[in-house]
Write a protein that holds these residues in place. Structure first.
Motif, PDB file in Angstrom:
ATOM      1  N   MET A   1       0.847  -1.187   0.000  1.00 25.19           N
ATOM      2  CA  MET A   1       0.000   0.000   0.000  1.00 25.19           C
ATOM      3  C   MET A   1       0.885   1.240   0.000  1.00 25.19           C
ATOM      4  O   MET A   1       1.852   1.316   0.762  1.00 25.19           O
ATOM      5  N   GLU A   2       0.578   2.209  -0.837  1.00 25.50           N
ATOM      6  CA  GLU A   2       1.411   3.391  -0.990  1.00 25.50           C
ATOM      7  C   GLU A   2       1.371   4.288   0.240  1.00 25.50           C
ATOM      8  O   GLU A   2       0.357   4.349   0.947  1.00 25.50           O
ATOM      9  N   LEU A   3       2.482   5.011   0.464  1.00 24.76           N
ATOM     10  CA  LEU A   3       2.598   5.895   1.619  1.00 24.76           C
ATOM     11  C   LEU A   3       1.514   6.961   1.610  1.00 24.76           C
ATOM     12  O   LEU A   3       0.946   7.294   2.662  1.00 24.76           O
ATOM     13  N   ALA A   4       1.213   7.512   0.428  1.00 22.80           N
ATOM     14  CA  ALA A   4       0.193   8.564   0.332  1.00 22.80           C
ATOM     15  C   ALA A   4      -1.155   8.056   0.820  1.00 22.80           C
ATOM     16  O   ALA A   4      -1.898   8.783   1.493  1.00 22.80           O
ATOM     17  N   LEU A   5      -1.484   6.799   0.488  1.00 21.08           N
ATOM     18  CA  LEU A   5      -2.757   6.229   0.910  1.00 21.08           C
ATOM     19  C   LEU A   5      -2.782   5.963   2.407  1.00 21.08           C
ATOM     20  O   LEU A   5      -3.800   6.178   3.077  1.00 21.08           O
ATOM     21  N   ILE A   6      -1.647   5.494   2.941  1.00 23.75           N
ATOM     22  CA  ILE A   6      -1.558   5.228   4.380  1.00 23.75           C
ATOM     23  C   ILE A   6      -1.738   6.521   5.170  1.00 23.75           C
ATOM     24  O   ILE A   6      -2.502   6.579   6.146  1.00 23.75           O
ATOM     25  N   ILE A   7      -1.031   7.576   4.731  1.00 24.77           N
ATOM     26  CA  ILE A   7      -1.148   8.882   5.393  1.00 24.77           C
ATOM     27  C   ILE A   7      -2.576   9.404   5.288  1.00 24.77           C
ATOM     28  O   ILE A   7      -3.146   9.914   6.270  1.00 24.77           O
ATOM     29  N   SER A   8      -3.166   9.269   4.112  1.00 24.81           N
ATOM     30  CA  SER A   8      -4.529   9.757   3.893  1.00 24.81           C
ATOM     31  C   SER A   8      -5.528   9.025   4.784  1.00 24.81           C
ATOM     32  O   SER A   8      -6.402   9.648   5.389  1.00 24.81           O
ATOM     33  N   ALA A   9      -5.401   7.699   4.863  1.00 25.65           N
ATOM     34  CA  ALA A   9      -6.343   6.896   5.646  1.00 25.65           C
ATOM     35  C   ALA A   9      -6.258   7.226   7.132  1.00 25.65           C
ATOM     36  O   ALA A   9      -7.275   7.497   7.781  1.00 25.65           O
ATOM     37  N   ILE A  10      -5.036   7.215   7.682  1.00 27.52           N
ATOM     38  CA  ILE A  10      -4.867   7.493   9.111  1.00 27.52           C
ATOM     39  C   ILE A  10      -5.214   8.951   9.414  1.00 27.52           C
ATOM     40  O   ILE A  10      -5.871   9.257  10.413  1.00 27.52           O
ATOM     41  N   GLY A  11      -4.785   9.873   8.529  1.00 27.59           N
ATOM     42  CA  GLY A  11      -5.078  11.292   8.726  1.00 27.59           C
ATOM     43  C   GLY A  11      -6.567  11.573   8.691  1.00 27.59           C
ATOM     44  O   GLY A  11      -7.092  12.334   9.509  1.00 27.59           O
ATOM     45  N   LEU A  12      -7.260  10.950   7.754  1.00 30.35           N
ATOM     46  CA  LEU A  12      -8.705  11.120   7.638  1.00 30.35           C
ATOM     47  C   LEU A  12      -9.394  10.571   8.888  1.00 30.35           C
ATOM     48  O   LEU A  12     -10.318  11.193   9.423  1.00 30.35           O
ATOM     49  N   GLY A  13      -8.933   9.409   9.355  1.00 26.54           N
ATOM     50  CA  GLY A  13      -9.512   8.825  10.563  1.00 26.54           C
ATOM     51  C   GLY A  13      -9.252   9.666  11.789  1.00 26.54           C
ATOM     52  O   GLY A  13     -10.146   9.894  12.615  1.00 26.54           O
ATOM     53  N   PHE A  14      -8.022  10.177  11.917  1.00 27.39           N
ATOM     54  CA  PHE A  14      -7.663  10.994  13.080  1.00 27.39           C
ATOM     55  C   PHE A  14      -8.498  12.267  13.120  1.00 27.39           C
ATOM     56  O   PHE A  14      -9.013  12.661  14.169  1.00 27.39           O
ATOM     57  N   ALA A  15      -8.650  12.913  11.955  1.00 28.20           N
ATOM     58  CA  ALA A  15      -9.458  14.130  11.886  1.00 28.20           C
ATOM     59  C   ALA A  15     -10.921  13.825  12.162  1.00 28.20           C
ATOM     60  O   ALA A  15     -11.640  14.634  12.754  1.00 28.20           O
ATOM     61  N   SER A  16     -11.367  12.633  11.743  1.00 28.67           N
ATOM     62  CA  SER A  16     -12.763  12.240  11.948  1.00 28.67           C
ATOM     63  C   SER A  16     -13.058  11.958  13.413  1.00 28.67           C
ATOM     64  O   SER A  16     -14.223  11.944  13.815  1.00 28.67           O
ATOM     65  N   GLY A  17     -11.990  11.721  14.203  1.00 30.53           N
ATOM     66  CA  GLY A  17     -12.184  11.389  15.607  1.00 30.53           C
ATOM     67  C   GLY A  17     -12.989  12.440  16.351  1.00 30.53           C
ATOM     68  O   GLY A  17     -13.868  12.117  17.152  1.00 30.53           O
ATOM     69  N   PHE A  18     -12.682  13.713  16.094  1.00 27.72           N
ATOM     70  CA  PHE A  18     -13.422  14.789  16.760  1.00 27.72           C
ATOM     71  C   PHE A  18     -14.890  14.771  16.345  1.00 27.72           C
ATOM     72  O   PHE A  18     -15.785  15.017  17.145  1.00 27.72           O
ATOM     73  N   HIS A  19     -15.108  14.483  15.072  1.00 31.56           N
ATOM     74  CA  HIS A  19     -16.471  14.405  14.554  1.00 31.56           C
ATOM     75  C   HIS A  19     -17.198  13.208  15.163  1.00 31.56           C
ATOM     76  O   HIS A  19     -18.377  13.293  15.529  1.00 31.56           O
ATOM     77  N   CYS A  20     -16.487  12.080  15.294  1.00 32.69           N
ATOM     78  CA  CYS A  20     -17.080  10.864  15.843  1.00 32.69           C
ATOM     79  C   CYS A  20     -17.524  11.058  17.288  1.00 32.69           C
ATOM     80  O   CYS A  20     -18.502  10.441  17.726  1.00 32.69           O
ATOM     81  N   ILE A  21     -16.814  11.891  18.034  1.00 34.59           N
ATOM     82  CA  ILE A  21     -17.181  12.136  19.421  1.00 34.59           C
ATOM     83  C   ILE A  21     -18.596  12.687  19.498  1.00 34.59           C
ATOM     84  O   ILE A  21     -19.392  12.326  20.358  1.00 34.59           O
ATOM     85  N   GLY A  22     -18.926  13.576  18.559  1.00 30.80           N
ATOM     86  CA  GLY A  22     -20.250  14.176  18.558  1.00 30.80           C
ATOM     87  C   GLY A  22     -21.310  13.246  18.015  1.00 30.80           C
ATOM     88  O   GLY A  22     -22.435  13.186  18.523  1.00 30.80           O
ATOM     89  N   MET A  23     -20.967  12.483  16.951  1.00 29.23           N
ATOM     90  CA  MET A  23     -21.955  11.622  16.285  1.00 29.23           C
ATOM     91  C   MET A  23     -22.146  10.300  17.025  1.00 29.23           C
ATOM     92  O   MET A  23     -23.272   9.865  17.252  1.00 29.23           O
ATOM     93  N   CYS A  24     -21.044   9.632  17.377  1.00 30.17           N
ATOM     94  CA  CYS A  24     -21.114   8.284  17.941  1.00 30.17           C
ATOM     95  C   CYS A  24     -20.771   8.242  19.427  1.00 30.17           C
ATOM     96  O   CYS A  24     -20.984   7.226  20.084  1.00 30.17           O
TER      97      CYS A  24
END
Length: 247
Positions: A1-24
């Motif tokens: 798996m390419e580095l760009a995809l790994i960074i994107s996946a983890i970064g997207l998840g990390f940023a979503s964490g704040f959103h998840c606190i409110g939703m889930c």
């Protein structure tokens, strides 16, 4: 798996964490976990979290099948660029701290119904119920998850799509684990301030996908197609060699 995809996946998840606190977060808090349960408390929390990640991986697998079809048809480059543009558009609609999915009436109603139906399951305290709760939680309508699923389309294949969504789920894990651990210590005002920066990160990640699709020759970020083929062939030959050695 390419580095760009790994960074994107983890970064997207990390940023979503704040959103998840409110939703889930409210769902996690409704499970009734208390620190008095000691080790059981942590394992039940993790069981719930891995239920979510399991669902994300399953959805990523399904989207990966579609993405592999595009790659076999020779449209992977165009798909990757289109995904990057779509991520940026989704991010623009997310400015203001709102989930763009909440602006779609039928998704908003579905979200309410699913949360209400989870109520009965939350009353049970066994590991099976915790895992099932996490699985169902993963199916909740969520703009951030939709962004990640859109990105997984361009991951390049079935296992890549599954891996992308698994990494996305792991990226959300710190915040979602902490919300059960710390309760409501994170104020709404603080969360709203952080959420304002989430769309900016989404735009950056969308830009990464566009760069990847353009194949301009930046190592690990936007490698040329020929370089990807060489890496893939070397990996395949290595696996075949190991297989032959085992026999």
């Amino acid at each position: 798996m390419e580095l760009a995809l790994i960074i994107s996946a983890i970064g997207l998840g990390f940023a979503s964490g704040f959103h998840c606190i409110g939703m889930c977060g409210p769902i996690a808090l409704s499970m009734g976990l208390t620190k008095k349960q000691a080790t059981n408390y942590y394992f039940q929390n993790l069981t719930y979290q891995f239920g979510r990640i399991f669902t994300y991986s399953l959805l990523g697998t399904l989207l990966g099948i579609v993405g592999q079809g595009f790659e076999m048809a020779g449209f992977q480059q165009y798909l990757t660029i289109a995904v990057g543009i779509l991520l940026i558009l989704m991010a623009i609609f997310s400015f203001g701290g709102n989930d763009f999915a909440s602006k779609i009436p039928f998704l908003s109603k579905l979200l309410l119904q699913v949360k209400m139906n989870l109520g009965k399951l939350l009353q049970k305290a066994d590991y099976r119920s915790r895992f099932t709760t996490g699985i169902l939680n993963g199916f909740l309508p969520c703009g951030m998850v939709y962004m990640a699923l859109t990105a997984s389309l361009a991951a390049g294949g079935i296992w890549q799509g599954a891996s992308f969504m698994a990494l996305f789920g792991l990226g959300t894990l710190p915040f979602m684990f902490a919300v059960v651990l710390l309760g409501n210590l994170m104020t709404t005002a603080f969360r709203i301030k952080i959420l304002k920066f989430v769309p900016v990160l989404m735009i950056v990640l969308g830009g990464l996908f566009i760069l990847r699709g353009l194949e301009i020759g930046i190592p690990y970020i936007s490698p040329k197609k020929e370089a990807l083929k060489i890496i893939h062939n070397n990996s395949t030959e290595h696996q075949e060699g190991n297989h032959a050695t085992c026999h």
